[in-house]
Design a protein around this motif. Structure first.
Motif, short mmCIF file in Angstrom:
data_model
loop_
_atom_site.label_atom_id
_atom_site.label_comp_id
_atom_site.label_asym_id
_atom_site.label_seq_id
_atom_site.Cartn_x
_atom_site.Cartn_y
_atom_site.Cartn_z
N VAL A 116 -6.19 6.79 -3.59
CA VAL A 116 -5.15 5.81 -3.25
C VAL A 116 -5.70 4.78 -2.27
O VAL A 116 -5.42 3.57 -2.39
CB VAL A 116 -3.91 6.52 -2.67
CG1 VAL A 116 -2.90 5.50 -2.15
CG2 VAL A 116 -3.26 7.39 -3.72
N ILE A 117 -6.50 5.21 -1.32
CA ILE A 117 -7.14 4.26 -0.41
C ILE A 117 -8.03 3.30 -1.20
O ILE A 117 -8.01 2.08 -0.98
CB ILE A 117 -7.94 4.99 0.68
CG1 ILE A 117 -7.00 5.69 1.65
CG2 ILE A 117 -8.85 4.02 1.43
CD1 ILE A 117 -7.72 6.55 2.69
N THR B 222 -2.77 2.48 4.17
CA THR B 222 -2.67 3.69 3.35
C THR B 222 -2.73 4.95 4.20
O THR B 222 -2.01 5.92 3.95
CB THR B 222 -3.80 3.72 2.31
OG1 THR B 222 -3.86 2.45 1.64
CG2 THR B 222 -3.57 4.81 1.29
N GLU C 267 -5.46 11.17 -1.30
CA GLU C 267 -5.80 10.21 -0.26
C GLU C 267 -6.98 9.29 -0.61
O GLU C 267 -6.88 8.07 -0.49
CB GLU C 267 -6.05 10.93 1.08
CG GLU C 267 -7.13 11.98 1.09
CD GLU C 267 -6.66 13.35 0.67
OE1 GLU C 267 -7.38 14.32 0.93
OE2 GLU C 267 -5.58 13.45 0.05
N GLY D 264 3.19 0.45 6.62
CA GLY D 264 2.96 1.47 5.59
C GLY D 264 3.67 2.76 5.91
O GLY D 264 4.31 3.37 5.04
N ASN E 164 -5.87 0.76 -3.13
CA ASN E 164 -5.27 -0.24 -2.25
C ASN E 164 -6.31 -1.19 -1.67
O ASN E 164 -6.04 -2.39 -1.51
CB ASN E 164 -4.51 0.45 -1.13
CG ASN E 164 -3.15 0.98 -1.58
OD1 ASN E 164 -2.54 0.44 -2.50
ND2 ASN E 164 -2.69 2.04 -0.96
N GLU F 96 -6.92 0.00 4.17
CA GLU F 96 -7.25 1.36 4.60
C GLU F 96 -6.29 1.84 5.68
O GLU F 96 -5.77 2.96 5.61
CB GLU F 96 -8.68 1.40 5.12
CG GLU F 96 -9.14 2.79 5.54
CD GLU F 96 -10.58 2.82 5.99
OE1 GLU F 96 -10.96 3.77 6.70
OE2 GLU F 96 -11.34 1.89 5.63
N PHE G 33 1.10 4.15 -3.00
CA PHE G 33 0.96 5.59 -2.71
C PHE G 33 2.16 6.37 -3.20
O PHE G 33 2.03 7.41 -3.86
CB PHE G 33 0.77 5.79 -1.21
CG PHE G 33 1.02 7.19 -0.74
CD1 PHE G 33 0.27 8.25 -1.23
CD2 PHE G 33 2.03 7.45 0.19
CE1 PHE G 33 0.53 9.56 -0.80
CE2 PHE G 33 2.28 8.74 0.62
CZ PHE G 33 1.53 9.80 0.12
N ALA H 42 0.83 -1.21 0.00
CA ALA H 42 0.00 0.00 0.00
C ALA H 42 0.86 1.25 0.00
O ALA H 42 0.56 2.23 -0.70
CB ALA H 42 -0.93 -0.01 1.21
N SER H 43 1.93 1.24 0.77
CA SER H 43 2.83 2.39 0.79
C SER H 43 3.50 2.60 -0.56
O SER H 43 3.60 3.73 -1.05
CB SER H 43 3.89 2.21 1.87
OG SER H 43 4.88 3.22 1.80
#
Length: 428
Positions: free
Chosen positions: A135-136, A167, A132, A209, A139, A164, A39, A35-36
């Motif tokens: 991207v959430i 992220t 935000e 993350g 993911n 969630e 982002f 997830a990171s």
């Protein structure tokens, strides 16, 4: 004695054994790292494209980088490009962003590439939204799809929660934000076991993350404002007044949101609504200046480096223009979140308070104003408080913010949110 201990035993939540939590560590770590990286990849790609579109390209054409002409060219072109993606991409780049929040729905994998492309174009082109929410959503969709296939025995609802949390940890650079948001989301729901048992896996994902983002991108939210020491009575009064005034300003946008969204919705096609939104955003950018463009995170650093560089009127103009730009961008269909531009609004408003009344410490004005605007726009108490606090690296500011949140929350609670239902009605 037995009559008193029996009810207590029945109401005490049983703790989960370690063997039930250990299998969750590896999935949480993987989701947190991936997830990171998603982002960071989207953010870096958007920044690189932004640097090209607003740097070498206008230079090669002999046009000023942030001239009024180039603002109109870029923002209208961004509206056309994102409109094409929303129109033609499978799934239309996800649902109407006016209906989206941090709690993203699970979308089919086929929808995610269009959402990523629309988000990257938006970040590069200049609309006042952050990464935000999309991207959430990306993911969450990836985690639900891949996790359900790789570990089908785990509960299906676990994967979106991990994504969630991961992220949010990556976005804010700390797992505390995710833990607070998840604990807030669990309020009112039937929770089995202890709270920390339920937070174990999301907190692991959020920590991974946040750490991955820190190691890869080294982000910072600290604005390096003048040092703030021990708070006094004047600081408390300044925080209370500034946070309340900022919440009032944020509510103006919240109440205007359904009407502005309905106006763009009447155009009935993304190839009309998004370019029209680009025209309005370009006009606002010409009014407020180039600092009022983009998601606002880099721009607040520019404001904070020169807190004496603008007059109170100029700070107020930038705050109002940025809020109007956020309102338009969120209404016309650009894919993005509202937290980062709202932070810019609060920063400009807090520095306006300092310019009007020099006794208001810049750190107090900025953090209190950011708190008030975020409470009105997001209605996320913990996210608002934590975001306002991390902008100012001072332990003494937190107590002031807790006090300032009380009148601001009383002002915003129970009122419409800056989020709409599918039929256009505001969420309460």
């Amino acid at each position: 004695m037995a009559q008193h201990t029996a009810p207590q035993a029945r109401t005490t939540a049983p703790a989960a054994p370690a063997r039930a939590l250990l299998p969750l560590i590896l999935p949480a770590v993987v989701v947190g790292v991936v997830a990171s990286l998603v982002f960071v990849a989207i953010s870096v790609a958007g920044d690189e494209l932004q640097g090209l579109l607003w740097g070498p390209l206008p230079d090669a054409l002999g046009v000023g980088r942030y001239s009024v002409l180039w603002m109109f060219v870029m923002l209208v072109a961004t509206g056309v490009a994102v409109g094409l993606v929303v129109w033609k991409a499978p799934g239309h780049a996800g649902p109407d962003p006016a209906t989206a929040g941090l709690d993203a729905p699970v979308m089919p994998p086929l929808v995610l590439p269009g959402l990523v492309l629309a988000t990257g174009l938006m970040l590069a082109g200049g609309p006042s939204l952050g990464p935000e929410n999309p991207v959430i959503a990306v993911n969450v969709g990836l985690a639900a799809w891949l996790g359900g296939r790789m570990r089908p025995r785990l509960p299906g609802g676990l994967w979106p929660m991990l994504a969630e949390a991961a992220t949010i940890g990556a976005l804010f650079g700390t797992p505390v934000a995710a833990a607070l948001v998840i604990s807030e989301a669990l309020t009112g729901r039937p929770v089995r076991g202890l709270l920390w048992d339920n937070l174990f896996a999301p907190l692991t994902a959020a920590a991974c993350g946040a750490l991955t983002t820190t190691l890869v991108a080294q982000p910072t939210f600290d604005l390096h404002l003048p040092a703030f020491g021990t708070p006094g009575w004047g600081d408390l009064l300044a925080a209370l007044v500034t946070a309340t005034a900022a919440a009032l300003l944020g509510l103006c946008a919240v109440y205007a949101f359904p009407s502005v969204h309905a106006a763009f919705r009447r155009l009935r096609h993304p190839m009309l609504a998004l370019p029209a939104g680009g025209v309005v955003l370009a006009a606002l950018g010409a009014l407020g200046g180039p600092l009022t463009l983009f998601k606002g995170l880099d721009q607040i650093g520019e404001l904070a480096r020169h807190p004496e560089g603008w007059s109170a009127g100029q700070f107020a103009t930038m705050a109002v223009v940025k809020l109007a730009a956020l309102l338009v961008a969120a209404s016309c269909g650009f894919r993005g979140g509202r937290i980062f531009p709202a932070v810019f609004v609060g920063t400009a408003l807090g520095l306006c308070a300092h310019a009007l009344v020099p006794a208001v410490h810049p750190a107090v004005g900025v953090s209190a104003a950011v708190l008030g605007v975020l409470l009105a726009v997001t209605r996320q108490g913990w996210v608002s408080l934590l975001t306002a606090a991390v902008l100012v690296a001072s332990p003494g500011i937190l107590a002031l913010l807790c006090m300032a949140s009380l009148p601001a929350w009383l002002l915003v609670t129970g009122r419409p949110q800056m989020r709409l239902r599918a039929d256009g009605r505001p969420v309460h």
